[in-house]
Design an enzyme around this catalytic site. Structure first.
Site, PDB file in Angstrom:
ATOM      1  N   GLY A  69      42.120  35.893  43.256  1.00  0.00           N
ATOM      2  CA  GLY A  69      41.760  35.134  42.057  1.00  0.00           C
ATOM      3  C   GLY A  69      41.557  36.034  40.844  1.00  0.00           C
ATOM      4  N   ASP A  86      46.318  29.329  48.149  1.00  0.00           N
ATOM      5  CA  ASP A  86      45.024  29.893  48.532  1.00  0.00           C
ATOM      6  C   ASP A  86      44.228  28.898  49.372  1.00  0.00           C
ATOM      7  OD1 ASP A  86      42.899  32.032  48.149  1.00  0.00           O
ATOM      8  OD2 ASP A  86      41.869  30.291  47.317  1.00  0.00           O
ATOM      9  N   ASP A  90      43.214  29.365  53.359  1.00  0.00           N
ATOM     10  CA  ASP A  90      41.804  29.328  53.765  1.00  0.00           C
ATOM     11  C   ASP A  90      41.604  28.429  54.969  1.00  0.00           C
ATOM     12  OD1 ASP A  90      41.174  31.034  51.720  1.00  0.00           O
ATOM     13  OD2 ASP A  90      40.342  29.494  50.396  1.00  0.00           O
TER      14      ASP A  90
END
Length: 275
Positions: A69, A86, A90
């Protein structure tokens, strides 16, 4: 709940991010690499009982989730696909961690394996509820235990158990299961309340809708002027004035009477009187 620690870790990892910004490495590369590292450590080391090495390696790769990020913001190439990737990675990393410890617990403690499996399912549901609610325009940004807390509790209890500390793994798993269930309830309750409030506000909007009909009622008078145009067409109906040429047609009538007088003199009555 631990979002207040993000600025601390951001300053801690800032030198690393600044170095990566001068390389061709992209944020998506870091996202995928971190997920591969977490999954490899969790699915290779945890199922064979190497709890501390597996938890330690997985924790090191989990911190890369904070690098992508920051790197995206520095390079200015953060976008919707990066956020989607992302979030997807995760979920995969979470499943690998709790799936790996569940495989090991199936051989050592069946009940705790069920609790670990519940943590896996409930954790994925917590993330899904928030994503789905945001997609519907609802608020679900609540909850006691979010992803950072789940990873800290899970990896810490797994790692300390690998060091031989007793009871830490059962306490961690049971506590995580209870906290995750509570978080799931909190988010579902928040979505229900927000959806109900939006549904209550929605019926108030139709009363404001009736004003639009009056404008169509004013449009018909605009069509009446064309109705006045037919009188303009009546003057052409007065074109009959061309008949005045008819009097010349009556002039031939006087010529026939003049012929008889000429014929009256023709018999010669007058000449006989002169002779």
């Amino acid at each position: 709940m631990l979002n207040f620690l993000r600025p601390v870790f951001a300053r801690l990892f800032n030198p690393i991010v600044q170095g990566l910004a001068r390389t061709p490495v992209t944020p998506n590369m870091i996202t995928v690499a971190g997920t591969v590292g977490v999954s490899a450590a969790a699915l290779w080391l945890l199922p064979i009982g190497e709890l501390f090495p597996g938890a330690f390696v997985a924790t090191c790769f989990v911190f890369t989730d904070m690098l992508d990020g920051q790197l995206a913001r520095i390079k200015g190439n953060s976008g919707k696909y990066g956020a989607f990737l992302d979030s997807t990675m995760d979920r995969f990393a979470d499943a690998a961690i709790f799936g790996g410890i569940t495989i090991w617990l199936m051989r050592t403690n069946h009940l705790l394996a069920v609790v670990s499996l519940f943590c896996l399912a409930a954790g994925l549901s917590v993330s899904y509820v928030k994503a789905r609610a945001e997609g519907l325009g609802l608020n679900a940004n609540v909850g006691l235990i979010e992803r950072p807390e789940r990873l800290i509790i899970g990896l810490t209890s797994i790692g300390l158990s690998g060091l031989g500390i007793p009871y830490v793994l059962p306490i961690g798993m049971w506590g995580l299961a209870a906290g995750t269930a509570l978080t799931l309830y909190q988010r579902m309750r928040a979505v229900y309340v927000d959806a109900k409030s939006q549904a209550a506000v929605a019926p108030a909007a139709p009363p404001s809708a009736p004003p639009p009909p009056p404008p169509p009622a004013t449009t018909p008078p605009a069509t009446t002027p064309p109705a006045t145009t037919p009188p303009a067409t009546t003057p052409p109906a007065t074109t009959p004035p061309p008949p005045p040429p008819a009097p010349p047609a009556t002039t031939p009538a006087p010529t026939p009477p003049t012929a008889p007088p000429a014929s009256a003199t023709a018999p010669g009555a007058a000449p006989s009187e002169e002779e």
